[in-house]
Design a protein around this motif. Structure first.
Motif, short mmCIF file in Angstrom:
data_model
loop_
_atom_site.label_atom_id
_atom_site.label_comp_id
_atom_site.label_asym_id
_atom_site.label_seq_id
_atom_site.Cartn_x
_atom_site.Cartn_y
_atom_site.Cartn_z
N TRP A 123 0.88 -1.12 0.00
CA TRP A 123 0.05 0.00 -0.01
C TRP A 123 1.01 1.26 -0.01
O TRP A 123 0.59 2.16 -1.00
CB TRP A 123 -0.88 0.07 1.31
N LEU A 124 1.94 1.27 0.82
CA LEU A 124 2.94 2.50 0.79
C LEU A 124 3.76 2.80 -0.35
O LEU A 124 4.02 3.66 -0.82
CB LEU A 124 3.67 2.34 2.11
N ILE A 125 4.27 1.44 -0.89
CA ILE A 125 4.81 1.64 -2.09
C ILE A 125 4.20 1.97 -3.32
O ILE A 125 4.76 2.99 -4.22
CB ILE A 125 5.79 0.31 -2.29
N SER A 126 3.06 1.57 -3.58
CA SER A 126 2.26 1.74 -4.59
C SER A 126 1.35 2.84 -4.69
O SER A 126 1.23 3.47 -5.83
CB SER A 126 1.02 0.77 -4.80
N GLY A 127 1.29 3.67 -3.51
CA GLY A 127 0.61 5.05 -3.31
C GLY A 127 1.18 5.91 -4.10
O GLY A 127 0.41 6.70 -4.92
N PRO A 128 2.49 6.44 -4.08
CA PRO A 128 2.80 7.31 -4.91
C PRO A 128 2.78 7.21 -6.43
O PRO A 128 2.73 8.27 -7.06
CB PRO A 128 4.43 7.61 -4.42
N PHE A 129 3.02 5.96 -6.81
CA PHE A 129 2.74 5.82 -8.28
C PHE A 129 1.67 6.03 -8.90
O PHE A 129 1.31 6.37 -10.14
CB PHE A 129 3.15 4.08 -8.65
N ARG A 168 -0.60 8.14 -7.26
CA ARG A 168 -0.72 9.59 -6.81
C ARG A 168 -1.94 9.39 -5.83
O ARG A 168 -2.80 10.32 -5.69
CB ARG A 168 -1.11 10.42 -7.93
N TYR A 169 -2.10 8.53 -5.27
CA TYR A 169 -3.09 8.27 -4.14
C TYR A 169 -4.46 8.53 -4.55
O TYR A 169 -5.70 9.17 -3.91
CB TYR A 169 -2.92 9.19 -2.76
N SER A 170 -5.03 7.84 -5.71
CA SER A 170 -6.13 8.38 -6.53
C SER A 170 -7.46 7.56 -5.82
O SER A 170 -7.23 6.39 -5.13
CB SER A 170 -5.88 8.03 -7.84
N ASP A 171 -8.46 7.91 -5.99
CA ASP A 171 -9.85 7.17 -5.60
C ASP A 171 -9.69 5.94 -6.20
O ASP A 171 -10.08 4.85 -5.41
CB ASP A 171 -10.81 7.99 -6.03
N THR A 172 -9.41 5.70 -7.38
CA THR A 172 -9.25 4.06 -7.88
C THR A 172 -8.14 3.37 -7.09
O THR A 172 -8.59 2.08 -6.71
CB THR A 172 -9.00 3.98 -9.49
N TRP A 173 -6.98 4.03 -6.98
CA TRP A 173 -6.21 3.27 -6.11
C TRP A 173 -6.50 2.72 -4.84
O TRP A 173 -6.39 1.78 -4.28
CB TRP A 173 -4.78 4.02 -5.94
N GLN A 174 -7.29 3.74 -4.10
CA GLN A 174 -7.76 3.61 -2.63
C GLN A 174 -8.94 2.41 -2.55
O GLN A 174 -8.91 1.39 -1.85
CB GLN A 174 -8.29 4.67 -2.05
N LEU A 175 -9.66 2.40 -3.75
CA LEU A 175 -10.75 1.34 -3.96
C LEU A 175 -10.18 -0.09 -4.25
O LEU A 175 -10.62 -1.09 -3.49
CB LEU A 175 -11.64 1.76 -5.24
N VAL A 176 -9.06 -0.10 -4.99
CA VAL A 176 -8.33 -1.35 -5.23
C VAL A 176 -7.63 -1.85 -4.07
O VAL A 176 -7.86 -3.03 -3.80
CB VAL A 176 -7.41 -1.21 -6.43
N MET A 177 -6.97 -0.76 -3.22
CA MET A 177 -6.27 -1.34 -2.08
C MET A 177 -7.28 -1.80 -1.01
O MET A 177 -7.09 -2.75 -0.25
CB MET A 177 -5.47 -0.35 -1.55
N ASN A 178 -8.58 -1.07 -0.70
CA ASN A 178 -9.49 -1.46 0.04
C ASN A 178 -9.97 -2.89 -0.30
O ASN A 178 -10.29 -3.77 0.62
CB ASN A 178 -10.48 -0.46 0.24
#
Length: 116
Positions: free
Chosen positions: A5-11, A13-23
């Motif tokens: 989660w920490l490594i992929s966040g900056p790549f 840009r902590y987008s809404d899609t990224w948060q949805l996928v991580m959750n």
């Protein structure tokens, strides 16, 4: 999981899609972990029941009604528990608390004596 989660966040840009996928991934992993833990606990519980059943079956004078007691309904288990509480109280308040007692004694209002 947290490291990913920490490594992929900056790549992303902590987008809404990224948060949805991580959750979603976190939820799936959590569900699988709970499933595996519960399965392991069920196996341990079953093994413990088998061991206790073996002890009950092997001990002379033990009440066989306790074998597979986990398969009884909740009401039946409560009634059995009440009978054991009565037995414990009778043994505790009796003249000789070290005297062996049986669960069947809780059925009779007075303990039976030989010759009567």
């Amino acid at each position: 999981m947290t490291v990913a989660w920490l490594i992929s966040g900056p790549f992303f840009r902590y987008s809404d899609t990224w948060q949805l996928v991580m959750n979603t991934i976190s939820s799936i992993v959590t569900f699988l972990m709970v499933f595996l833990i519960q399965r392991s606990q069920n196996k341990d519980t079953m093994a413990m029941h088998l061991k206790l059943n073996e002890i009950i079956a092997a001990v002379q004078g033990a009440s066989n009604r306790l074998i597979n007691v986990e398969n009884l309904s909740e009401d039946e288990v409560r009634k059995l528990h009440e009978r054991y509480e009565k037995l414990a109280n009778r043994a505790e308040n009796g003249p000789d608390p070290t005297k062996p007692a049986s669960i069947e004694q809780t059925l009779d209002p007075q303990p039976r004596t030989k010759g009567k």
